[in-house]
Design a protein around this motif. Structure first.
Motif, PDB file in Angstrom:
ATOM      1  N   SER A  67      -5.801  13.116   1.962  1.00  0.00           N
ATOM      2  CA  SER A  67      -4.946  12.091   1.370  1.00  0.00           C
ATOM      3  C   SER A  67      -4.249  12.601   0.117  1.00  0.00           C
ATOM      4  O   SER A  67      -4.774  13.448  -0.607  1.00  0.00           O
ATOM      5  CB  SER A  67      -5.766  10.844   1.051  1.00  0.00           C
ATOM      6  N   LEU A  87       4.074  14.116  -2.764  1.00  0.00           N
ATOM      7  CA  LEU A  87       4.721  14.187  -1.454  1.00  0.00           C
ATOM      8  C   LEU A  87       5.708  15.337  -1.317  1.00  0.00           C
ATOM      9  O   LEU A  87       5.715  16.034  -0.294  1.00  0.00           O
ATOM     10  CB  LEU A  87       5.417  12.868  -1.118  1.00  0.00           C
ATOM     11  N   ASN A 128      -1.292  11.384  -3.187  1.00  0.00           N
ATOM     12  CA  ASN A 128      -0.595  10.307  -3.877  1.00  0.00           C
ATOM     13  C   ASN A 128       0.914  10.537  -3.757  1.00  0.00           C
ATOM     14  O   ASN A 128       1.373  11.616  -3.374  1.00  0.00           O
ATOM     15  CB  ASN A 128      -1.054  10.166  -5.331  1.00  0.00           C
ATOM     16  N   HIS A 129       1.670   9.522  -4.099  1.00  0.00           N
ATOM     17  CA  HIS A 129       3.127   9.562  -3.930  1.00  0.00           C
ATOM     18  C   HIS A 129       3.763  10.712  -4.703  1.00  0.00           C
ATOM     19  O   HIS A 129       4.707  11.351  -4.220  1.00  0.00           O
ATOM     20  CB  HIS A 129       3.733   8.218  -4.359  1.00  0.00           C
ATOM     21  N   GLY A 172       2.952   8.564   6.523  1.00  0.00           N
ATOM     22  CA  GLY A 172       2.801   7.377   5.698  1.00  0.00           C
ATOM     23  C   GLY A 172       2.190   6.308   6.579  1.00  0.00           C
ATOM     24  O   GLY A 172       2.767   5.936   7.605  1.00  0.00           O
ATOM     25  N   SER A 204       0.827  -1.201   0.000  1.00  0.00           N
ATOM     26  CA  SER A 204       0.000   0.000   0.000  1.00  0.00           C
ATOM     27  C   SER A 204       0.865   1.256   0.000  1.00  0.00           C
ATOM     28  O   SER A 204       2.044   1.216   0.347  1.00  0.00           O
ATOM     29  CB  SER A 204      -0.903   0.027   1.237  1.00  0.00           C
ATOM     30  N   GLN A 205       0.240   2.343  -0.411  1.00  0.00           N
ATOM     31  CA  GLN A 205       0.799   3.683  -0.285  1.00  0.00           C
ATOM     32  C   GLN A 205      -0.337   4.561   0.206  1.00  0.00           C
ATOM     33  O   GLN A 205      -1.251   4.893  -0.542  1.00  0.00           O
ATOM     34  CB  GLN A 205       1.293   4.219  -1.628  1.00  0.00           C
ATOM     35  N   LYS A 251       0.171   2.580   7.397  1.00  0.00           N
ATOM     36  CA  LYS A 251      -0.104   1.193   7.037  1.00  0.00           C
ATOM     37  C   LYS A 251      -1.620   1.013   7.013  1.00  0.00           C
ATOM     38  O   LYS A 251      -2.331   1.664   7.786  1.00  0.00           O
ATOM     39  CB  LYS A 251       0.517   0.244   8.057  1.00  0.00           C
ATOM     40  N   TYR A 300      -0.873   8.093   2.214  1.00  0.00           N
ATOM     41  CA  TYR A 300      -0.245   9.301   2.747  1.00  0.00           C
ATOM     42  C   TYR A 300      -1.349  10.259   3.181  1.00  0.00           C
ATOM     43  O   TYR A 300      -2.196  10.639   2.377  1.00  0.00           O
ATOM     44  CB  TYR A 300       0.642   9.961   1.692  1.00  0.00           C
TER      45      TYR A 300
END
Length: 153
Positions: free
Chosen positions: A103, A109, A105-106, A61, A6-7, A63, A9
């Motif tokens: 939230s 960041l 997305n990568h 980040g 998972s990702q 889990k 954030y």
């Protein structure tokens, strides 16, 4: 090999009760380290933390097994106790009820981290109330202004 990948954030934003400016520069770094320790002990990853005297931003980040509301509750409860035990504030310190969680997305960041790290400069031009309402609008979160903030205007 089976597994969970998972990702996740999340930027978390919350204010001092009544939006009082109680977080002092002389101890804010200790507060950020303490909160980062809570996040690490809960097996999550602190990516950025910063704020102003009246509010704080965290980028975590997470889990998928983590419950966001439980994590925020623990951060607020424990950091309240930490601040009051250290007598950092001459007033009883409390966080305001509720929080914002947004939230990303990568690929976003770096921008979010820069935004959080640049809070002091950013707030020379914009109040916390303006900033928070912009987040709610940007993320299409329905809200009623009269329920957003308690305390100062």
């Amino acid at each position: 090999m089976a597994g969970t990948f998972s990702q996740i954030y999340i930027q978390i934003v919350f204010a001092v009760k009544g939006r009082s400016s109680l977080i002092m520069p002389s101890w804010e770094e200790d507060l950020y380290k303490y909160i980062s320790g809570i996040v690490k002990n809960k097996e999550q990853k602190m990516l950025a933390i910063n704020g102003m005297p009246d509010h704080i931003h965290l980028l975590i980040g997470m889990k998928p097994s983590c419950c966001l509301s439980d994590l925020v509750r623990e951060i607020k409860k424990s950091s309240n106790e930490f601040i009051n035990e250290k007598k950092y504030s001459s007033f009883k310190f409390l966080w305001q009820e509720g929080y914002g969680a947004f939230s990303y997305n990568h690929s976003s960041l770096d921008d979010v981290i820069a935004y959080i790290n640049n809070q002091k400069e950013h707030h020379r031009k914009k109040t916390f109330k303006q900033e928070y309402k912009e987040f709610l609008t940007k993320f299409n979160i329905e809200h009623k202004d009269e329920y957003l903030f308690e305390g100062l205007d």
